[in-house]
Design an enzyme around this catalytic site. Structure first.
Site, PDB file in Angstrom:
ATOM      1  N   HIS A  21       0.948  -1.350  -0.059  1.00  0.00           N
ATOM      2  CA  HIS A  21      -0.034   0.044  -0.134  1.00  0.00           C
ATOM      3  C   HIS A  21       0.827   1.161   0.142  1.00  0.00           C
ATOM      4  O   HIS A  21       0.607   2.178  -0.760  1.00  0.00           O
ATOM      5  CB  HIS A  21      -1.024  -0.040   1.222  1.00  0.00           C
ATOM      6  N   GLU A  22       1.924   1.291   0.814  1.00  0.00           N
ATOM      7  CA  GLU A  22       2.727   2.413   0.908  1.00  0.00           C
ATOM      8  C   GLU A  22       3.578   2.548  -0.266  1.00  0.00           C
ATOM      9  O   GLU A  22       3.909   3.688  -0.699  1.00  0.00           O
ATOM     10  CB  GLU A  22       3.591   2.534   2.245  1.00  0.00           C
ATOM     11  N   HIS A  25       1.839   4.395  -2.898  1.00  0.00           N
ATOM     12  CA  HIS A  25       2.062   5.934  -2.544  1.00  0.00           C
ATOM     13  C   HIS A  25       3.460   6.374  -3.068  1.00  0.00           C
ATOM     14  O   HIS A  25       3.847   7.598  -3.807  1.00  0.00           O
ATOM     15  CB  HIS A  25       1.783   6.658  -1.166  1.00  0.00           C
TER      16      HIS A  25
END
Length: 464
Positions: A21-22, A25
């Site tokens: 998920h990170e 980003h």
């Protein structure tokens, strides 16, 4: 053993999903020319850190492994303000609104892509799943009254083809959410086809977290009963002369279709001797078995392993079809999660259904013990849930930021910093309240005593 398996499975399930998920980003931020200062797995005190890359991004592991964050150059925070002219061009708030939207949305999108990849891989490798053939049901059940009979195989629900019990349950749950009826396309054992319709009233009020199909009378078809291991040489089965490999045909003249039917007959014995007819090496034998009461559970038993397996089907697809099926499963899971959240908000479903990390850890341990296919499916479901939760329009979550930027697109100007600060503070409070409620539900669920035999499975005998 579970003490070690559960936390390990939890970390193996949640850790990679947080990292990916990170990374979503991080990678999109880099593509948009934003300088990333820190990539953190977890929150709180840093327990490990290293710097890598041309920007010397700090990669850290923090104390609380329940999330993560990517810290970028951002003039709104004095600690991350761009100091040089070169850095100012790489500062987050100076990027276009569409670039900021892309950076924020990349995390949830990564979760959905992970789910598609995991589901798709499982479909590609091939999974053994429980089929849609159903066992005989009581005449009072909605399924029987609709025309369904034991041994029939359900092939479609409301026009959607189903090949596995999971798909059958999923399509039925969709009908429960939509408050509609269910039309089942069914194939009989002889090959004849017919349709059975369950009206909306039959599905009304069903608990989506419970056994919806079971309440309708639809249960998995099980194979005829074969006796397995007989652990107690002095137990009822051994005393009666029963042997591993015996196939149970009838009890007291009543045909025994499967293990569930056998358990019911033995459970109702109340100390009475039962006449078992079994097949052994081509011969038919009659055995007198007197079940004993297990005082610890108040259940009548005969101390023999009962083997009665569900009918399994293999689901294996080519690469393109597998990815398409993975995307469809991800979409369906996301829609179901949104519907569940919507029904909680409107009060149609109790907030007791809200779960948190404790329940995730519990299920992680259980699915890990059930095998890699089940565990990977669980990871895919959690990944979808993380993606959906992060897209909710709650300040401090990705969805809250996307809401700000959407308003900026519509109005042509950014929200005032003071408004954003107040919204962020309110979001933190709301999120803490949600986490506290989820933790309460988790603990309450785990500490609630299991249903006692006297109110659930124990058959009260005449002499009790």
């Amino acid at each position: 053993m579970n003490f070690f398996t559960t936390p390990l499975a939890f970390l193996c399930a949640l850790g990679p999903l947080i990292i990916l998920h990170e990374l979503g980003h991080y990678l999109v931020a880099r593509l948009c020319g934003v300088k990333v200062l820190r990539f953190s797995l977890g929150f709180g005190k840093v327990i490990w850190s290293r710097r890598f890359g041309p920007d010397q991004t700090e990669w850290v592991i923090s104390m609380l492994p329940l999330g993560g964050y990517v810290r970028m150059l951002d003039d709104r925070d004095p600690a991350t303000r761009a100091m040089s002219e070169a850095d100012q061009a790489r500062e987050f708030t100076r990027k276009s609104v569409w670039q900021r939207i892309a950076i924020v949305a990349a995390g949830p999108v990564a979760n959905f892509l992970v789910a598609i990849a995991v589901f798709g891989s499982l479909y590609m490798v091939g999974m053994d799943e429980i089929g849609t053939r159903v066992r005989a049901m009581e005449a009072s059940t909605p399924a029987y009254q609709a025309g369904l009979r034991g041994g029939d195989r359900i092939v479609a629900v409301n026009g959607e083809a189903v090949a596995t019990y999971t798909e059958l349950r999923w399509e039925t749950l969709k009908a429960v959410f939509d408050k509609g009826g269910v039309r089942l396309d069914v194939v009989q054992q002889g090959g004849a086809r017919y349709s059975a319709t369950l009206p909306p009233a039959a599905l009304a009020g069903k608990d989506v977290e419970g056994d919806v199909l079971g309440e309708l009378g639809i249960a998995v078809f099980l194979s005829p009963v074969t006796i397995g291991e007989i652990p107690d040489p002095a137990g009822p089965a051994a005393r009666a002369g029963m042997q591993p490999g015996d196939r149970v045909i009838s009890i007291d003249g009543k045909p025994v279709a499967d293990g569930a039917a056998l358990m019911k007959l033995v459970g109702n014995a109340c100390g009475r001797t039962l006449e078992f007819v079994v097949e052994r090496a081509g011969r038919t034998l009659t055995l007198a078995v007197t079940p004993e009461l297990n005082k610890a559970t108040n259940l009548w038993r005969m101390n023999a392993q009962v083997i009665s397996q569900p009918e399994m089907v293999e689901v294996a697809l080519g690469p393109i079809d597998a990815i398409a099926a993975g995307a469809r499963s991800t979409w369906q899971q996301a829609i179901m999660s949104l519907k569940m959240i919507g029904k909680m908000v409107t009060g149609q479903i109790s907030l007791a259904n809200l779960t948190g990390v404790v329940t995730i850890a519990d299920y992680a341990g259980k699915t890990a013990r059930m095998g890699p296919e089940v565990f990977l499916s669980f990871i895919a479901v959690v990944s979808v849930s993380l993606g959906v939760m992060n897209l909710l329009p709650i300040p401090v979550l990705d969805g809250g930021l996307l809401l700000y930027y959407s308003l900026e697109v519509l109005t042509g100007r950014r929200l005032p910093d003071r408004v954003v600060e107040l919204a962020q503070s309110a979001g933190v409070v709301f999120l803490v309240m949600l986490m506290a409620l989820a933790l309460y539900n988790d603990v309450n669920r785990l500490t609630q005593p299991a249903p006692t035999p006297s109110t659930n499975t124990y058959v009260r005998c005449p002499n009790d």
